[in-house]
Write an enzyme that holds these catalytic residues in place. Structure first.
Site, PDB file in Angstrom:
ATOM      1  N   ARG A  65      -5.743   0.362   8.319  1.00  0.00           N
ATOM      2  CA  ARG A  65      -4.308   0.060   8.315  1.00  0.00           C
ATOM      3  C   ARG A  65      -3.674   0.609   9.597  1.00  0.00           C
ATOM      4  NH1 ARG A  65      -3.852   2.400   2.198  1.00  0.00           N
ATOM      5  NH2 ARG A  65      -4.695   0.604   1.121  1.00  0.00           N
TER       6      ARG A  65
ATOM      7  N   LYS B  24       2.939  10.165  -0.573  1.00  0.00           N
ATOM      8  CA  LYS B  24       2.145  10.604   0.574  1.00  0.00           C
ATOM      9  C   LYS B  24       2.900  11.561   1.501  1.00  0.00           C
ATOM     10  CE  LYS B  24      -1.465   7.899   1.361  1.00  0.00           C
ATOM     11  NZ  LYS B  24      -2.400   6.764   1.618  1.00  0.00           N
TER      12      LYS B  24
ATOM     13  N   GLN C 129       2.118  -6.107  -3.145  1.00  0.00           N
ATOM     14  CA  GLN C 129       2.568  -6.225  -1.749  1.00  0.00           C
ATOM     15  C   GLN C 129       3.865  -5.418  -1.532  1.00  0.00           C
ATOM     16  OE1 GLN C 129       1.542  -9.613  -3.281  1.00  0.00           O
ATOM     17  NE2 GLN C 129      -0.378  -8.657  -2.764  1.00  0.00           N
TER      18      GLN C 129
ATOM     19  N   THR D 281      -7.883  -1.320   0.399  1.00  0.00           N
ATOM     20  CA  THR D 281      -8.664  -1.313  -0.839  1.00  0.00           C
ATOM     21  C   THR D 281      -9.427  -2.628  -0.984  1.00  0.00           C
ATOM     22  OG1 THR D 281      -6.778  -0.138  -1.769  1.00  0.00           O
ATOM     23  CG2 THR D 281      -8.434  -0.864  -3.328  1.00  0.00           C
TER      24      THR D 281
ATOM     25  N   SER E 196      -0.196  13.666  -3.980  1.00  0.00           N
ATOM     26  CA  SER E 196      -1.650  13.467  -3.797  1.00  0.00           C
ATOM     27  C   SER E 196      -2.040  12.188  -4.535  1.00  0.00           C
ATOM     28  CB  SER E 196      -2.449  14.667  -4.342  1.00  0.00           C
ATOM     29  OG  SER E 196      -3.008  14.384  -5.611  1.00  0.00           O
TER      30      SER E 196
ATOM     31  N   GLY F  66      -4.394  -4.478  -3.798  1.00  0.00           N
ATOM     32  CA  GLY F  66      -5.460  -3.503  -3.999  1.00  0.00           C
ATOM     33  C   GLY F  66      -4.813  -2.182  -4.320  1.00  0.00           C
ATOM     34  N   HIS F  67      -4.993  -1.716  -5.556  1.00  0.00           N
ATOM     35  CA  HIS F  67      -4.324  -0.494  -5.993  1.00  0.00           C
ATOM     36  C   HIS F  67      -5.390   0.528  -6.389  1.00  0.00           C
ATOM     37  CE1 HIS F  67      -0.977  -3.449  -7.428  1.00  0.00           C
ATOM     38  NE2 HIS F  67      -1.018  -3.347  -6.112  1.00  0.00           N
ATOM     39  N   THR F  68      -5.314   1.708  -5.814  1.00  0.00           N
ATOM     40  CA  THR F  68      -6.261   2.760  -6.183  1.00  0.00           C
ATOM     41  C   THR F  68      -5.558   3.796  -7.037  1.00  0.00           C
ATOM     42  OG1 THR F  68      -7.475   2.422  -4.131  1.00  0.00           O
ATOM     43  CG2 THR F  68      -7.857   4.501  -5.282  1.00  0.00           C
TER      44      THR F  68
ATOM     45  N   LYS G 194       1.881   1.964  -5.119  1.00  0.00           N
ATOM     46  CA  LYS G 194       2.458   1.369  -6.347  1.00  0.00           C
ATOM     47  C   LYS G 194       1.552   1.592  -7.551  1.00  0.00           C
ATOM     48  CE  LYS G 194       2.512  -2.585  -4.236  1.00  0.00           C
ATOM     49  NZ  LYS G 194       2.155  -2.151  -2.867  1.00  0.00           N
TER      50      LYS G 194
ATOM     51  N   THR H  99       3.043 -12.583   2.976  1.00  0.00           N
ATOM     52  CA  THR H  99       2.248 -13.207   1.934  1.00  0.00           C
ATOM     53  C   THR H  99       3.022 -14.428   1.429  1.00  0.00           C
ATOM     54  OG1 THR H  99       0.881 -12.773  -0.020  1.00  0.00           O
ATOM     55  CG2 THR H  99       3.104 -11.810  -0.023  1.00  0.00           C
TER      56      THR H  99
ATOM     57  N   ASP I 105       0.808  -1.225   0.000  1.00  0.00           N
ATOM     58  CA  ASP I 105       0.000   0.000   0.000  1.00  0.00           C
ATOM     59  C   ASP I 105       0.839   1.272   0.000  1.00  0.00           C
ATOM     60  OD1 ASP I 105      -2.236  -1.669   0.106  1.00  0.00           O
ATOM     61  OD2 ASP I 105      -2.211  -1.704   2.296  1.00  0.00           O
TER      62      ASP I 105
ATOM     63  N   ASP J 205       2.478  14.606   1.499  1.00  0.00           N
ATOM     64  CA  ASP J 205       1.449  15.577   1.894  1.00  0.00           C
ATOM     65  C   ASP J 205       0.739  15.199   3.194  1.00  0.00           C
ATOM     66  OD1 ASP J 205       0.587  13.537  -0.179  1.00  0.00           O
ATOM     67  OD2 ASP J 205      -1.373  14.121   0.618  1.00  0.00           O
TER      68      ASP J 205
HETATM   69  P1  GDP Z   1      -0.706   0.185  -3.565  1.00  0.00           P
HETATM   70  O1  GDP Z   1      -1.334  -1.059  -3.075  1.00  0.00           O
HETATM   71  O2  GDP Z   1       0.762   0.250  -3.302  1.00  0.00           O
HETATM   72  O3  GDP Z   1      -1.019   0.485  -5.005  1.00  0.00           O
HETATM   73  O4  GDP Z   1      -1.342   1.371  -2.720  1.00  0.00           O
HETATM   74  P2  GDP Z   1      -2.906   1.545  -2.386  1.00  0.00           P
HETATM   75  O5  GDP Z   1      -3.590   2.032  -3.611  1.00  0.00           O
HETATM   76  O6  GDP Z   1      -3.444   0.362  -1.698  1.00  0.00           O
HETATM   77  O7  GDP Z   1      -2.814   2.667  -1.260  1.00  0.00           O
HETATM   78  C1  GDP Z   1      -2.294   3.924  -1.510  1.00  0.00           C
HETATM   79  C2  GDP Z   1      -3.406   4.968  -1.304  1.00  0.00           C
HETATM   80  O8  GDP Z   1      -2.823   6.256  -1.219  1.00  0.00           O
HETATM   81  C3  GDP Z   1      -4.395   5.044  -2.468  1.00  0.00           C
HETATM   82  O9  GDP Z   1      -5.663   5.374  -1.961  1.00  0.00           O
HETATM   83  C4  GDP Z   1      -3.854   6.182  -3.326  1.00  0.00           C
HETATM   84  O10 GDP Z   1      -4.862   6.839  -4.062  1.00  0.00           O
HETATM   85  C5  GDP Z   1      -3.279   7.088  -2.275  1.00  0.00           C
HETATM   86  N1  GDP Z   1      -2.086   7.852  -2.691  1.00  0.00           N
HETATM   87  C6  GDP Z   1      -1.087   7.488  -3.539  1.00  0.00           C
HETATM   88  N2  GDP Z   1      -0.131   8.433  -3.582  1.00  0.00           N
HETATM   89  C7  GDP Z   1      -0.535   9.421  -2.729  1.00  0.00           C
HETATM   90  C8  GDP Z   1       0.040  10.660  -2.303  1.00  0.00           C
HETATM   91  O11 GDP Z   1       1.138  11.048  -2.705  1.00  0.00           O
HETATM   92  N3  GDP Z   1      -0.665  11.388  -1.387  1.00  0.00           N
HETATM   93  C9  GDP Z   1      -1.864  10.978  -0.901  1.00  0.00           C
HETATM   94  N4  GDP Z   1      -2.467  11.748  -0.013  1.00  0.00           N
HETATM   95  N5  GDP Z   1      -2.430   9.810  -1.270  1.00  0.00           N
HETATM   96  C10 GDP Z   1      -1.767   9.042  -2.164  1.00  0.00           C
HETATM   97  P1  IMO Z   2      -0.860  -4.224  -2.198  1.00  0.00           P
HETATM   98  O1  IMO Z   2      -0.431  -4.752  -3.533  1.00  0.00           O
HETATM   99  C1  IMO Z   2      -0.912  -4.679   2.123  1.00  0.00           C
HETATM  100  C2  IMO Z   2      -1.023  -8.733   3.693  1.00  0.00           C
HETATM  101  C3  IMO Z   2      -2.278  -9.170   4.396  1.00  0.00           C
HETATM  102  C4  IMO Z   2      -1.697 -10.126   5.420  1.00  0.00           C
HETATM  103  C5  IMO Z   2      -0.565 -10.812   4.639  1.00  0.00           C
HETATM  104  C6  IMO Z   2      -0.938 -12.148   4.033  1.00  0.00           C
HETATM  105  O2  IMO Z   2      -2.162  -3.516  -2.193  1.00  0.00           O
HETATM  106  O3  IMO Z   2       0.252  -3.454  -1.579  1.00  0.00           O
HETATM  107  P2  IMO Z   2      -2.399 -12.865   1.934  1.00  0.00           P
HETATM  108  O4  IMO Z   2      -3.858 -12.633   1.633  1.00  0.00           O
HETATM  109  O5  IMO Z   2      -1.486 -12.298   0.893  1.00  0.00           O
HETATM  110  O6  IMO Z   2      -2.071 -14.286   2.260  1.00  0.00           O
HETATM  111  O7  IMO Z   2      -2.145 -12.045   3.305  1.00  0.00           O
HETATM  112  O8  IMO Z   2      -0.223  -9.907   3.602  1.00  0.00           O
HETATM  113  N1  IMO Z   2      -1.219  -8.228   2.330  1.00  0.00           N
HETATM  114  C7  IMO Z   2      -1.147  -6.929   2.004  1.00  0.00           C
HETATM  115  N2  IMO Z   2      -0.963  -5.844   2.765  1.00  0.00           N
HETATM  116  N3  IMO Z   2      -0.999  -4.537   0.788  1.00  0.00           N
HETATM  117  C8  IMO Z   2      -1.153  -5.623  -0.004  1.00  0.00           C
HETATM  118  O9  IMO Z   2      -1.121  -5.556  -1.348  1.00  0.00           O
HETATM  119  C9  IMO Z   2      -1.275  -6.894   0.598  1.00  0.00           C
HETATM  120  N4  IMO Z   2      -1.447  -8.147   0.132  1.00  0.00           N
HETATM  121  C10 IMO Z   2      -1.393  -8.949   1.199  1.00  0.00           C
HETATM  122  O10 IMO Z   2      -2.930  -8.088   5.010  1.00  0.00           O
HETATM  123  O11 IMO Z   2      -1.102  -9.410   6.466  1.00  0.00           O
HETATM  124 MG    MG Z   3      -2.829  -1.696  -1.811  1.00  0.00          MG
END
Ligand code: GDP
Ligand code: IMO
Ligand code: MG
Length: 430
Positions: free
Chosen positions: A305, A331, A224, A299, A415, A40-42, A16, A239, A13, A333
């Site tokens: 978290r 992040k 991850q 996500t 952002s 989970g990527h937003t 990426k 994981t 998270d 900001d």
């Molecule tokens: P990922 O799993 O690594 O792709 O990350 P996630 O999408 O799960 O979580 C990152 C969250 O932070 C998402 O809701 C993004 O929209 C948000 N985000 C990404 N970059 C920034 C940033 O620079 N600032 C802020 N405030 N939010 C960000």
């Molecule tokens: P992204 O790609 C954050 C964590 C789970 C748990 C452990 C094992 O969005 O960064 P699993 O279902 O993979 O067997 O769970 O890994 N986990 C993550 N935490 N971001 C993720 O993916 C994750 N994918 C798995 O919360 O602790």
């Molecule tokens: Mg994620």
């Protein structure tokens, strides 16, 4: 001009998806190489949010080829659902925009159920998984009994493969006091979805080799993060795949020389979802501030978290095990307005100072962080698109992180929005 691999340098998270989406403008092909729909990527483009789990983040831009590599564990029903959801948002997902490796292992309902059983009370160590069946599916892959994408194109061989798989699973289920599964039930589960998958199936190693030789730029999208890596993470709270950059080659079918620049996506503080050690965790008003300001909710599962200060020891270790060439710091900001910002620079363990995160779980739980304290900044960095827009104190914080983790900042994100990104150095040009 090389290729780029994006990996998470903390517990996932890190942002990426946003960075892959931003970088994919410069790429021709985007490849997932491990994990599955636990990710989970937003991404936010002009105020519209896209949420991707199994699908590569490159799909959101038109004109790119997205690839699900052999290292991914592929849930065909989750694929169908995610495809439908994204197509509803106007994303084109057909065999011209997406290919799926014929040799990727499948996630089935029995894997999801086993994941849930193991996570339920009194079943041993609760990991806090995403419940997607990721671990059990990788177990079957390594156990040489998995059903793979290519098997969907050979329905005549499916019953035999299913029986082999069920010989193992039904033994487990009997032990757990659960009802056994009939071959016909799994056969129906697979044949009902095969037509939706087979058109996307490809010999991905060859496709990528051809594209590489033709000069295409490849972006490898990790899921991850390094501390969730099966070898390098906080085992057993990890994981079930290698999340480090080295996996990009094995999980896609290209040689390691094709990987190129390693970009470590790094949050300006630290978060973790699920159980396990987290030395700089702030279970107090600081953690609440970071979680609320940073909207730190999962996500995939919607879980809150856990939040804490930036840990330079962990990220420096991630720089080493991935060979990180540059960081994308995200992040920043979220730290706007804090009076004081802390950073972990070492740990105390049994009265000694150490500069690494130990491998043993009990030591990981015992380490006491040594903090350095920084004066924060009161100006806003949110939405900054130029380095010169950053307050002096924020620049000082970024520079200090670079020194502590021994890697330069290549990109800075301010952002969730795609274009609120500062390019310091183009990783594709390196
Ligand atoms: P990922 O799993 O690594 O792709 O990350 P996630 O999408 O799960 O979580 C990152 C969250 O932070 C998402 O809701 C993004 O929209 C948000 N985000 C990404 N970059 C920034 C940033 O620079 N600032 C802020 N405030 N939010 C960000
Ligand atoms: P992204 O790609 C954050 C964590 C789970 C748990 C452990 C094992 O969005 O960064 P699993 O279902 O993979 O067997 O769970 O890994 N986990 C993550 N935490 N971001 C993720 O993916 C994750 N994918 C798995 O919360 O602790
Ligand atoms: Mg994620």
């Amino acid at each position: 001009m090389g290729n780029v691999v994006v990996i998470g340098s903390q517990w996932g998270d890190e942002g990426k998806g946003k960075i892959v989406d931003w970088l994919s403008e410069r790429a021709d092909v985007v490849v997932r190489f491990q994990g599955g729909h636990n990710a989970g990527h937003t991404l936010v483009v002009d105020g519209v949010s896209y949420k991707l789990s199994l699908l590569p983040s490159g799909l959101v831009r038109s004109g790119k080829l997205s690839v699900i590599g052999n290292g991914v564990v592929f849930d065909p029903h989750a694929f169908v659902a995610e495809r439908k959801r994204l197509e509803g948002q106007g994303v084109t997902i057909d065999p011209t925009t997406l290919r799926i490796a014929d040799n990727a292992a499948l996630i089935l309902s029995i894997h999801r159920e086993l994941d849930a059983t193991r996570e339920s009370a009194n079943a041993g160590t609760k990991i806090g998984t995403t419940g997607r069946g990721i671990g059990p599916a990788y177990e079957d892959k390594v156990g040489r009994r998995a059903i793979r994408v290519m098997d969907l194109a050979h329905p005549e061989s499916l019953p035999e493969r299913i029986e082999r798989l069920l010989a193992h699973h039904n033994a487990l289920r009997r032990g757990l006091g659960q009802e056994e599964i009939e071959t016909s039930a799994l056969l129906e589960e697979l044949t009902s979805v095969a037509d939706e998958i087979v058109p996307f199936m490809d010999r991905v190693w060859r496709l990528l080799d051809e594209r590489r030789k033709a000069g295409a730029r490849i972006l490898f999208e990790g899921a991850q993060g390094t501390l969730l890596d099966i070898d390098h993470g906080t085992y057993p709270f990890v994981t079930s795949s290698n999340t480090v950059s080295g996996q990009a080659a094995a999980g896609s079918g290209l040689g390691p020389g094709s990987v190129g620049f390693v970009l470590g996506i790094t949050k300006a503080y630290t978060t973790r979802v699920g159980e396990g050690p987290f030395p700089s965790e702030q279970d107090n008003e600081v953690g609440t501030f970071l979680g609320e300001r940073g909207r730190e909710f999962g996500t995939v599962t919607g879980r809150k978290r856990r939040c804490g200060w930036f840990d330079a020891v962990l990220v420096r270790q991630a720089v080493a095990v991935n060979g990180i060439d540059g960081l994308a710091l995200t992040k920043l900001d979220v730290l706007d307005g804090l009076e004081e910002i802390k950073v972990v620079v070492g740990y105390k363990l049994n009265g000694k100072t150490i500069d690494y995160f130990p491998a043993s779980l009990s030591e990981q739980r015992q380490v006491e962080p040594i903090y350095e304290s920084f004066e924060g900044w009161q100006e806003t960095t949110a939405g900054a698109r130029r380095w010169s827009d950053l307050p002096a104190q924020a620049v000082k914080y970024v520079r200090h992180i670079e020194e502590l983790v021994e890697a330069p900042v290549t990109l800075l994100s301010t952002s969730p929005e795609r274009d609120d990104t500062i390019l310091v150095r183009d990783p594709f040009q390196d």
